[in-house]
Design an enzyme around this catalytic site. Structure first.
Site, PDB file in Angstrom:
ATOM      1  N   ARG A 300       0.821  -1.273  -0.032  1.00 13.59           N
ATOM      2  CA  ARG A 300       0.126  -0.084  -0.094  1.00 13.59           C
ATOM      3  C   ARG A 300       0.942   1.332  -0.150  1.00 13.59           C
ATOM      4  O   ARG A 300       1.551   1.535   1.076  1.00 13.59           O
ATOM      5  CB  ARG A 300      -0.949  -0.198   1.287  1.00 13.59           C
ATOM      6  CG  ARG A 300      -1.634   1.273   1.535  1.00 13.59           C
ATOM      7  CD  ARG A 300      -2.722   1.147   2.599  1.00 13.59           C
ATOM      8  NE  ARG A 300      -2.217   0.619   3.776  1.00 13.59           N
ATOM      9  CZ  ARG A 300      -1.471   1.436   4.816  1.00 13.59           C
ATOM     10  NH1 ARG A 300      -1.221   2.696   4.549  1.00 13.59           N
ATOM     11  NH2 ARG A 300      -1.261   1.003   5.959  1.00 13.59           N
ATOM     12  N   HIS A 304      -3.779   4.265   4.692  1.00 18.68           N
ATOM     13  CA  HIS A 304      -4.734   3.179   5.061  1.00 18.68           C
ATOM     14  C   HIS A 304      -6.147   3.828   4.432  1.00 18.68           C
ATOM     15  O   HIS A 304      -6.742   3.202   3.583  1.00 18.68           O
ATOM     16  CB  HIS A 304      -4.819   2.835   6.162  1.00 18.68           C
ATOM     17  CG  HIS A 304      -5.976   1.644   6.586  1.00 18.68           C
ATOM     18  ND1 HIS A 304      -6.108   0.421   6.025  1.00 18.68           N
ATOM     19  CD2 HIS A 304      -7.128   1.821   7.208  1.00 18.68           C
ATOM     20  CE1 HIS A 304      -7.426  -0.223   6.295  1.00 18.68           C
ATOM     21  NE2 HIS A 304      -7.842   0.726   7.062  1.00 18.68           N
ATOM     22  N   TYR A 313       4.413   5.443  11.162  1.00 16.47           N
ATOM     23  CA  TYR A 313       4.568   4.262  11.445  1.00 16.47           C
ATOM     24  C   TYR A 313       5.386   3.637  10.438  1.00 16.47           C
ATOM     25  O   TYR A 313       5.672   2.462  10.873  1.00 16.47           O
ATOM     26  CB  TYR A 313       3.329   3.513  11.758  1.00 16.47           C
ATOM     27  CG  TYR A 313       2.353   3.478  10.619  1.00 16.47           C
ATOM     28  CD1 TYR A 313       2.361   2.659   9.562  1.00 16.47           C
ATOM     29  CD2 TYR A 313       1.217   4.295  10.580  1.00 16.47           C
ATOM     30  CE1 TYR A 313       1.370   2.586   8.532  1.00 16.47           C
ATOM     31  CE2 TYR A 313       0.085   4.317   9.832  1.00 16.47           C
ATOM     32  CZ  TYR A 313       0.538   3.525   8.563  1.00 16.47           C
ATOM     33  OH  TYR A 313      -0.603   3.490   7.837  1.00 16.47           O
TER      34      TYR A 313
END
Length: 405
Positions: A300, A304, A313
């Site tokens: 990805r 998200h 992160y």
């Protein structure tokens, strides 16, 4: 990797291997990180540099793919990405409440979607914009979901594409039930497969969803009833902010063995390999050989959702490394190297992509508000007098304000 044709239900383990010491958590995590390229079990037909890799087990599943087919796959991916980027921008401008990007996962979705027959059924989560495209659903029909004006305007029976599912993993149970129905109604394992008398179902979910009980239950029911169901897991490395090693001690495709059906890992950034592996898996299901798990190893490249900040992160170095495996660039290089596309073709695809983006933008800016009675539509399959009375009372109450509300 053993040949797909020779895979059988696993026998119980016996002997010394059954009692061997389990690896430590540190060893497992180190092993997962060491296979960040997908490992030797990864099925790949196009390298990141666009070179064709022979694969005796799966080449025959794409033997009919012509240069025109490759150009069409390229066009699919470019247009889907352009629509995704436009919708992302529309959310940033306040036109959509949220958007779920698919950037980087175009090959996994287009390859899988183009492997399906019109009679097959697809169950998406909320990121399957590319699968929707292959089922004939225009990106405009997705916007209402993310604007909050509808739950999906397409006819799922006609398109064979179920509405989006927001509850993580719930679509797997829905798909298992549907595929069991295909089995019970004799729509698998029939002779004369060429006339589309056999069907299969495919359900899409992410690596994070594999930690949900609904997915486990779907695996169980599909396995014990030999349902014609392809579980298509898009392992994009991150379940929101949790990496894959926080989801599993083993590569995800190996989980299928514990349920008694085959699993396979494919390069999800390779549209040709994804097409081949998905065709094989669907054929297995249509012929009555039970479920199959595909792990599409991809990444990805965006957040998200538009409410997420991936810089909190994950490292930028990781993103830059995956950009070198871009699925669209991979196929573009292959087309150029083999002189299967010229600059005029690429220019025309870009023009089509820009026109699609403009159409999406115009449609979104001019979307009207839904009628207030819409909330009462499609609640039940048949007319319901209680619901009808509630609707009439509500509309009368709303009308009493004289149109001011």
């Amino acid at each position: 990797m053993s040949s797909p044709e020779t895979w059988t239900h696993p026998e119980p383990r016996e002997g010394p291997a059954a009692t061997a010491a389990a690896p430590t958590a540190e060893q497992v995590i180190a092993g997962l990180r060491a296979t960040s390229e997908g490992g030797p079990e990864l099925v790949q037909l196009l390298t990141p540099e666009g070179e064709r890799v022979p694969n005796p087990e799966f080449d025959r599943y794409v033997a009919d793919v012509t240069a025109e087919d490759l150009r069409n796959l390229y066009r699919d991916m470019v247009l889907v990405r352009r629509a995704d980027r436009e919708a992302n921008a529309l959310q940033r401008q306040g036109q959509l409440g949220i958007w779920v990007p698919l950037l980087g996962q175009e090959a996994a979705q287009i390859g899988a979607g183009r492997a399906m027959r019109p009679t097959d059924m697809a169950f998406p989560s909320y990121r399957e914009h590319g699968i929707a495209w292959t089922r004939g659903i225009h990106p405009k029909e997705l916007l209402g979901i993310f604007r909050g004006t509808d739950n999906g305007s397409w006819d799922s029976n006609a398109t064979r594409f179920h509405p989006y599912c927001i509850v993580i993993g719930n679509q797997v149970l829905n798909a298992a039930g549907y595929a069991m129905g295909q089995r019970f109604e004799g729509r698998v394992g029939n002779s004369g497969d060429a006339d589309d008398t056999n069907e299969a179902t495919m359900v899409f979910f992410g690596d994070g969803a594999t930690s949900q009980g609904d997915v486990h239950e779907g695996f169980v029911w599909a396995a014990v009833y030999d349902a014609p169901l392809v579980f298509f897991c898009q392992n994009n490395q991150w379940a929101i902010s949790e990496p894959t090693e926080r989801q599993t001690r083993l590569p995800l495709y190996q989980r299928a063995r514990g349920y008694g059906f085959p699993g396979i890992r494919v390069d999800g950034n390779d549209v040709l390999a994804t097409l081949a592996v998905t065709r094989w898996a669907l054929d297995e299901c249509r012929h009555g050989n039970g479920p199959v798990l595909i792990e599409a190893f991809t990444y990805r490249m965006d957040a998200h959702t538009t409410t997420d900040d991936p810089t909190r992160y994950r490292l930028s170095d990781e993103l830059e490394a995956w950009k070198l495996k871009d699925p669209i660039e991979r196929l573009r290089v292959n087309l150029v190297r083999h002189e299967n596309a010229d600059q005029a073709f690429f220019d025309s695809v870009q023009a089509d992509a820009d026109a699609l983006a403009a159409e999406l933008r115009d449609y979104c800016f001019n979307m009207g508000e839904p009628p207030i009675e819409q909330m009462f539509n499609n609640v039940y399959a048949e007319p319901n007098p209680v619901l009808d009375a509630q609707r009439d009372d509500f509309l009368a109450y709303h009308a009493s304000f004289g149109g001011e509300h």
